[in-house]
Design an enzyme around this catalytic site. Structure first.
Site, PDB file in Angstrom:
ATOM      1  N   CYS A  41     -14.504  84.439  63.704  1.00  0.00           N
ATOM      2  CA  CYS A  41     -15.959  84.550  63.523  1.00  0.00           C
ATOM      3  C   CYS A  41     -16.596  83.184  63.478  1.00  0.00           C
ATOM      4  O   CYS A  41     -16.051  82.256  62.912  1.00  0.00           O
ATOM      5  CB  CYS A  41     -16.254  85.303  62.230  1.00  0.00           C
ATOM      6  SG  CYS A  41     -17.991  85.522  61.908  1.00  0.00           S
ATOM      7  N   GLY A  42     -17.778  83.066  64.082  1.00  0.00           N
ATOM      8  CA  GLY A  42     -18.478  81.802  64.050  1.00  0.00           C
ATOM      9  C   GLY A  42     -19.884  81.949  63.526  1.00  0.00           C
ATOM     10  O   GLY A  42     -20.257  81.378  62.516  1.00  0.00           O
TER      11      GLY A  42
END
Length: 289
Positions: free
Chosen positions: A123-124
């Site tokens: 996830c970013g």
């Protein structure tokens, strides 16, 4: 388990219908990396714990360079004075805390750095603290009417990748980001447990290796394409982004707005083009009804 590299050893019990065996196996290594910034602002030096990300150890300098570039904190290699692992850390943190000292820059935005950059390997964007932070300031890519990619070149990319993705070969648990030239020849490859990390490592390696990402380059991703993956590609002015998986709606919309060619569901005999189809040669033109 020893995990100071892309691959780590692990004991596993392999079950079948007839028996079970205790075996030594290889798995993708995963450890946290913390990036600490040092920078000067108005004559004073500041320290900032910027990011914790779960990554595959290795190519950490490339990862930091690519991430800082993608976030607009640095623009080129000379914006970083030094990069080294912190020495005064606990034993378990050795090799996992990276210090980055930035060159003096009066334009550095302290408020921008105060965003929460905590992320993990898959996830970013969810590490951002506000929806306003999810935006792309990248310039729109220029048209290049004299360059069109043969579809056969795109469909041959997976075959070339198999010969170079060594970490995945042994573990089956690593993503890859690969840079190709206009003819489909591999120039760089980086692997990581995280899709975002793999792309940051690739961008960072290209920047420090003086390899131009823009102008007739292709980047292949081993997974799906999210908004942030297109954002990173747009910031690096990568004209063609190809993936084995599917793009999200935001990814496709952003690619169109930035004039970036986005290809998904790449196979050996087919692919889908979501944006920028003018960069790909047409075999047969058919209108959708």
């Amino acid at each position: 388990m020893d995990s100071k590299g892309l691959v780590a050893h692990a004991e596993v019990v392999k079950y079948s219908r007839t028996n079970s065996l205790l075996l030594q196996d290889l798995v993708a290594a995963e450890e946290p990396l913390q990036i600490r910034l040092e920078f000067e602002k108005a004559g004073s030096w500041y320290k900032k714990d910027l990011l914790v990300t779960m990554r595959s150890p290795g190519d950490d300098f490339d990862l930091a360079m690519g991430f800082l570039f993608s976030e607009g904190i640095v623009r080129e290699e000379k914006d970083i004075l030094l990069m080294r692992y912190c020495r005064q850390v606990r034993e378990e943190e050795k090799g996992n805390v990276l210090l980055v000292r930035l060159a003096p820059n009066p334009e550095i935005d302290l408020a921008e750095l105060n965003r929460n950059f905590y992320t993990h390997s898959s996830c970013g964007v969810c590490g951002k603290t506000a929806i306003d932070a999810v935006q792309c300031r990248a310039l729109r890519l220029e048209d290049d009417p004299d360059w069109q990619i043969d579809p056969d070149t795109l469909m041959a990319l997976p075959h070339a990748l198999k010969e170079h993705q060594t970490g995945f070969k042994y573990t089956g648990g690593l993503h890859a980001a690969v840079l190709y030239d206009a003819r489909g020849k591999i120039q760089l490859i980086r692997e990581d447990v995280g899709r975002h990390n793999a792309l940051d490592k690739l961008i960072g390696a290209a920047l420090t290796g003086s390899i131009a990402l823009e102008r007739r380059k292709i980047v292949l991703l081993s997974g799906r394409v999210s908004f942030e993956m297109v954002q990173k590609a747009a910031n690096a002015q990568i004209p063609v982004l190809v993936a084995f998986g599917a793009p999200t709606s935001l990814a496709a919309n952003l690619a169109r707005s930035k004039n970036l060619t986005l290809v998904g569901f790449l196979k050996q005999d087919a692919f889908n083009v979501y944006s920028g189809q003018e960069r790909i040669k047409q075999w047969v033109k058919k209108s959708l009804k």
